[in-house]
Every structure is written in C-alpha cells, then in structure tokens.
Write a protein that holds these residues in place. Sequence first.
Motif, PDB file in Angstrom:
ATOM      1  N   GLU A 136       5.785   3.654   0.267  1.00  0.00           N
ATOM      2  CA  GLU A 136       5.210   2.372  -0.097  1.00  0.00           C
ATOM      3  C   GLU A 136       5.465   1.440   1.080  1.00  0.00           C
ATOM      4  O   GLU A 136       6.596   1.340   1.563  1.00  0.00           O
ATOM      5  CB  GLU A 136       5.884   1.819  -1.355  1.00  0.00           C
ATOM      6  CG  GLU A 136       5.349   0.470  -1.769  1.00  0.00           C
ATOM      7  CD  GLU A 136       6.053  -0.056  -2.994  1.00  0.00           C
ATOM      8  OE1 GLU A 136       5.572   0.210  -4.104  1.00  0.00           O
ATOM      9  OE2 GLU A 136       7.107  -0.716  -2.819  1.00  0.00           O
ATOM     10  N   LEU A 137       4.412   0.790   1.549  1.00  0.00           N
ATOM     11  CA  LEU A 137       4.514  -0.133   2.670  1.00  0.00           C
ATOM     12  C   LEU A 137       4.246  -1.542   2.172  1.00  0.00           C
ATOM     13  O   LEU A 137       3.258  -1.780   1.483  1.00  0.00           O
ATOM     14  CB  LEU A 137       3.502   0.225   3.758  1.00  0.00           C
ATOM     15  CG  LEU A 137       3.587   1.650   4.303  1.00  0.00           C
ATOM     16  CD1 LEU A 137       2.450   1.916   5.266  1.00  0.00           C
ATOM     17  CD2 LEU A 137       4.920   1.880   4.979  1.00  0.00           C
ATOM     18  N   SER A 197       0.850  -1.192   0.000  1.00  0.00           N
ATOM     19  CA  SER A 197       0.000   0.000   0.000  1.00  0.00           C
ATOM     20  C   SER A 197       0.884   1.240   0.000  1.00  0.00           C
ATOM     21  O   SER A 197       2.091   1.151   0.201  1.00  0.00           O
ATOM     22  CB  SER A 197      -0.928   0.000   1.227  1.00  0.00           C
ATOM     23  OG  SER A 197      -0.186   0.139   2.417  1.00  0.00           O
ATOM     24  N   GLU A 198       0.268   2.377  -0.236  1.00  0.00           N
ATOM     25  CA  GLU A 198       0.968   3.659  -0.183  1.00  0.00           C
ATOM     26  C   GLU A 198       0.281   4.545   0.842  1.00  0.00           C
ATOM     27  O   GLU A 198      -0.944   4.561   0.928  1.00  0.00           O
ATOM     28  CB  GLU A 198       0.949   4.351  -1.556  1.00  0.00           C
ATOM     29  CG  GLU A 198       1.740   3.623  -2.602  1.00  0.00           C
ATOM     30  CD  GLU A 198       1.739   4.340  -3.955  1.00  0.00           C
ATOM     31  OE1 GLU A 198       1.239   5.482  -4.046  1.00  0.00           O
ATOM     32  OE2 GLU A 198       2.230   3.742  -4.920  1.00  0.00           O
ATOM     33  N   GLN A 199       1.096   5.258   1.624  1.00  0.00           N
ATOM     34  CA  GLN A 199       0.553   6.169   2.626  1.00  0.00           C
ATOM     35  C   GLN A 199       1.409   7.417   2.715  1.00  0.00           C
ATOM     36  O   GLN A 199       2.623   7.367   2.491  1.00  0.00           O
ATOM     37  CB  GLN A 199       0.487   5.494   3.994  1.00  0.00           C
ATOM     38  CG  GLN A 199      -0.534   4.396   4.062  1.00  0.00           C
ATOM     39  CD  GLN A 199      -0.652   3.806   5.446  1.00  0.00           C
ATOM     40  OE1 GLN A 199       0.120   4.107   6.341  1.00  0.00           O
ATOM     41  NE2 GLN A 199      -1.638   2.942   5.632  1.00  0.00           N
ATOM     42  N   ASP A 200       0.756   8.522   3.051  1.00  0.00           N
ATOM     43  CA  ASP A 200       1.454   9.785   3.254  1.00  0.00           C
ATOM     44  C   ASP A 200       1.733   9.982   4.736  1.00  0.00           C
ATOM     45  O   ASP A 200       0.898   9.659   5.583  1.00  0.00           O
ATOM     46  CB  ASP A 200       0.614  10.959   2.749  1.00  0.00           C
ATOM     47  CG  ASP A 200       0.470  10.955   1.240  1.00  0.00           C
ATOM     48  OD1 ASP A 200       1.389  10.485   0.551  1.00  0.00           O
ATOM     49  OD2 ASP A 200      -0.572  11.433   0.746  1.00  0.00           O
ATOM     50  N   ASN A 232      10.517   5.249   0.923  1.00  0.00           N
ATOM     51  CA  ASN A 232      10.080   6.603   0.605  1.00  0.00           C
ATOM     52  C   ASN A 232      10.036   6.727  -0.912  1.00  0.00           C
ATOM     53  O   ASN A 232      11.063   6.631  -1.583  1.00  0.00           O
ATOM     54  CB  ASN A 232      11.030   7.629   1.209  1.00  0.00           C
ATOM     55  CG  ASN A 232      10.513   9.040   1.068  1.00  0.00           C
ATOM     56  OD1 ASN A 232       9.807   9.376   0.124  1.00  0.00           O
ATOM     57  ND2 ASN A 232      10.877   9.892   2.005  1.00  0.00           N
ATOM     58  N   ILE A 233       8.840   6.912  -1.456  1.00  0.00           N
ATOM     59  CA  ILE A 233       8.667   6.996  -2.912  1.00  0.00           C
ATOM     60  C   ILE A 233       8.238   8.397  -3.342  1.00  0.00           C
ATOM     61  O   ILE A 233       7.753   8.582  -4.459  1.00  0.00           O
ATOM     62  CB  ILE A 233       7.666   5.937  -3.408  1.00  0.00           C
ATOM     63  CG1 ILE A 233       6.292   6.115  -2.745  1.00  0.00           C
ATOM     64  CG2 ILE A 233       8.214   4.527  -3.189  1.00  0.00           C
ATOM     65  CD1 ILE A 233       5.204   5.252  -3.349  1.00  0.00           C
ATOM     66  N   THR A 234       8.452   9.369  -2.484  1.00  0.00           N
ATOM     67  CA  THR A 234       8.022  10.742  -2.776  1.00  0.00           C
ATOM     68  C   THR A 234       8.633  11.249  -4.076  1.00  0.00           C
ATOM     69  O   THR A 234       7.917  11.747  -4.955  1.00  0.00           O
ATOM     70  CB  THR A 234       8.414  11.685  -1.617  1.00  0.00           C
ATOM     71  OG1 THR A 234       7.869  11.164  -0.407  1.00  0.00           O
ATOM     72  CG2 THR A 234       7.922  13.092  -1.858  1.00  0.00           C
ATOM     73  N   GLU A 235       9.938  11.108  -4.211  1.00  0.00           N
ATOM     74  CA  GLU A 235      10.615  11.612  -5.412  1.00  0.00           C
ATOM     75  C   GLU A 235      10.130  10.879  -6.660  1.00  0.00           C
ATOM     76  O   GLU A 235       9.884  11.493  -7.702  1.00  0.00           O
ATOM     77  CB  GLU A 235      12.129  11.455  -5.257  1.00  0.00           C
ATOM     78  CG  GLU A 235      12.916  12.137  -6.354  1.00  0.00           C
ATOM     79  CD  GLU A 235      14.414  12.091  -6.093  1.00  0.00           C
ATOM     80  OE1 GLU A 235      15.143  11.736  -7.031  1.00  0.00           O
ATOM     81  OE2 GLU A 235      14.829  12.404  -4.959  1.00  0.00           O
ATOM     82  N   ARG A 236       9.977   9.572  -6.569  1.00  0.00           N
ATOM     83  CA  ARG A 236       9.500   8.783  -7.713  1.00  0.00           C
ATOM     84  C   ARG A 236       8.108   9.236  -8.130  1.00  0.00           C
ATOM     85  O   ARG A 236       7.818   9.407  -9.319  1.00  0.00           O
ATOM     86  CB  ARG A 236       9.496   7.298  -7.360  1.00  0.00           C
ATOM     87  CG  ARG A 236       9.016   6.421  -8.501  1.00  0.00           C
ATOM     88  CD  ARG A 236       9.181   4.959  -8.199  1.00  0.00           C
ATOM     89  NE  ARG A 236       8.216   4.532  -7.194  1.00  0.00           N
ATOM     90  CZ  ARG A 236       8.268   3.392  -6.551  1.00  0.00           C
ATOM     91  NH1 ARG A 236       9.268   2.562  -6.742  1.00  0.00           N
ATOM     92  NH2 ARG A 236       7.336   3.066  -5.683  1.00  0.00           N
ATOM     93  N   LYS A 237       7.225   9.488  -7.171  1.00  0.00           N
ATOM     94  CA  LYS A 237       5.873   9.950  -7.476  1.00  0.00           C
ATOM     95  C   LYS A 237       5.898  11.335  -8.134  1.00  0.00           C
ATOM     96  O   LYS A 237       5.134  11.610  -9.057  1.00  0.00           O
ATOM     97  CB  LYS A 237       5.008   9.975  -6.206  1.00  0.00           C
ATOM     98  CG  LYS A 237       4.611   8.615  -5.727  1.00  0.00           C
ATOM     99  CD  LYS A 237       3.716   7.957  -6.746  1.00  0.00           C
ATOM    100  CE  LYS A 237       3.115   6.684  -6.240  1.00  0.00           C
ATOM    101  NZ  LYS A 237       2.183   6.087  -7.204  1.00  0.00           N
ATOM    102  N   GLN A 238       6.801  12.209  -7.660  1.00  0.00           N
ATOM    103  CA  GLN A 238       6.926  13.544  -8.265  1.00  0.00           C
ATOM    104  C   GLN A 238       7.419  13.435  -9.703  1.00  0.00           C
ATOM    105  O   GLN A 238       6.932  14.147 -10.589  1.00  0.00           O
ATOM    106  CB  GLN A 238       7.868  14.407  -7.430  1.00  0.00           C
ATOM    107  CG  GLN A 238       7.287  14.791  -6.095  1.00  0.00           C
ATOM    108  CD  GLN A 238       8.305  15.398  -5.140  1.00  0.00           C
ATOM    109  OE1 GLN A 238       9.509  15.273  -5.315  1.00  0.00           O
ATOM    110  NE2 GLN A 238       7.814  16.041  -4.081  1.00  0.00           N
ATOM    111  N   GLN A 239       8.373  12.529  -9.952  1.00  0.00           N
ATOM    112  CA  GLN A 239       8.881  12.327 -11.310  1.00  0.00           C
ATOM    113  C   GLN A 239       7.792  11.766 -12.213  1.00  0.00           C
ATOM    114  O   GLN A 239       7.677  12.183 -13.369  1.00  0.00           O
ATOM    115  CB  GLN A 239      10.100  11.400 -11.291  1.00  0.00           C
ATOM    116  CG  GLN A 239      11.314  12.035 -10.669  1.00  0.00           C
ATOM    117  CD  GLN A 239      12.443  11.043 -10.418  1.00  0.00           C
ATOM    118  OE1 GLN A 239      12.265   9.839 -10.506  1.00  0.00           O
ATOM    119  NE2 GLN A 239      13.614  11.572 -10.087  1.00  0.00           N
ATOM    120  N   GLN A 240       6.999  10.836 -11.709  1.00  0.00           N
ATOM    121  CA  GLN A 240       5.898  10.284 -12.502  1.00  0.00           C
ATOM    122  C   GLN A 240       4.893  11.366 -12.865  1.00  0.00           C
ATOM    123  O   GLN A 240       4.396  11.412 -13.992  1.00  0.00           O
ATOM    124  CB  GLN A 240       5.199   9.154 -11.734  1.00  0.00           C
ATOM    125  CG  GLN A 240       6.006   7.896 -11.645  1.00  0.00           C
ATOM    126  CD  GLN A 240       5.381   6.851 -10.728  1.00  0.00           C
ATOM    127  OE1 GLN A 240       4.505   7.147  -9.899  1.00  0.00           O
ATOM    128  NE2 GLN A 240       5.839   5.621 -10.847  1.00  0.00           N
TER     129      GLN A 240
END
Length: 125
Positions: free
Chosen positions: A73-74, A59-62, A95-103
């Motif tokens: 991503e958990l 799952s994904e959580q903020d 931590n997938i913050t940067e990947r999500k921003q790039q997407q």
Amino acid sequence: SDLDLRVVAFNKNVEVIVRNLFNKEVIAGKPILDYVVASQQEEFIASAHKALQGKTIISEQDFLINNKIQRFELMYRPTSDQNGEIVGLTLCSTNITERKQQQESLRNINEFIRSLTDALPSMVG
C-alpha cells in the motif's frame, strides 16, 4: 521528496527495498524516479502531483522482491512547512501481502460456509 521530486530523506526500510528492487543505494538529492519501476512511473507521477496539490493518495501496487510478488500500500501525502505551504510529499509504503492473503482466505471460508447454508434447506427437506 521535494517539489522537484528529488529524494530528501528516507529510512532503512526504503534502503532495503531499493537495494532488492534496483540493486542500488538511495541517495538524497537524486530524482525519486530513479527508484520507481519504469512500468509504474506514470502512475507514480500522477499520484505525486495530486499530493503536491494537497491531496492524500492511497494505492496498491505489486513488486517482485526476492523472486516473490509482494503487495504494497502506497500513501502519497503532501508535506507542508510551518506556514502551511506545500514543500514536497511524503511517500509511505506498507507491505500488505500477508493481510491480502488473510483476506482472501477469509473470503474463501465465507463462500464455503455460504454454500453449506444455501444447501442446508435442501438437505433437510
């Protein structure tokens, strides 16, 4: 964690995240829910129970860390002993913050290119 959702082991990254989120130290043997944000405990318990039944859950959580929203991503995975019996679960977070921003940036670029190509025939004719 073990079958009772108590912390068994953790790494340095977990220590840092817990310190930033809760301003406390992770202690082996304590309930893992002590280190889960109250608003996310219900989802955590549901995912943990699925993992304890043998399923891998992603799952994904903020989370708010250092006054910034960070997306993680958990992955909840069952942990088995040498006989294949489920004895707990492993929780991995990335931590997938940067990947999500790039997407999101790529999506915006693709939409812009699509709008240009859609308008191209009308500009030529």
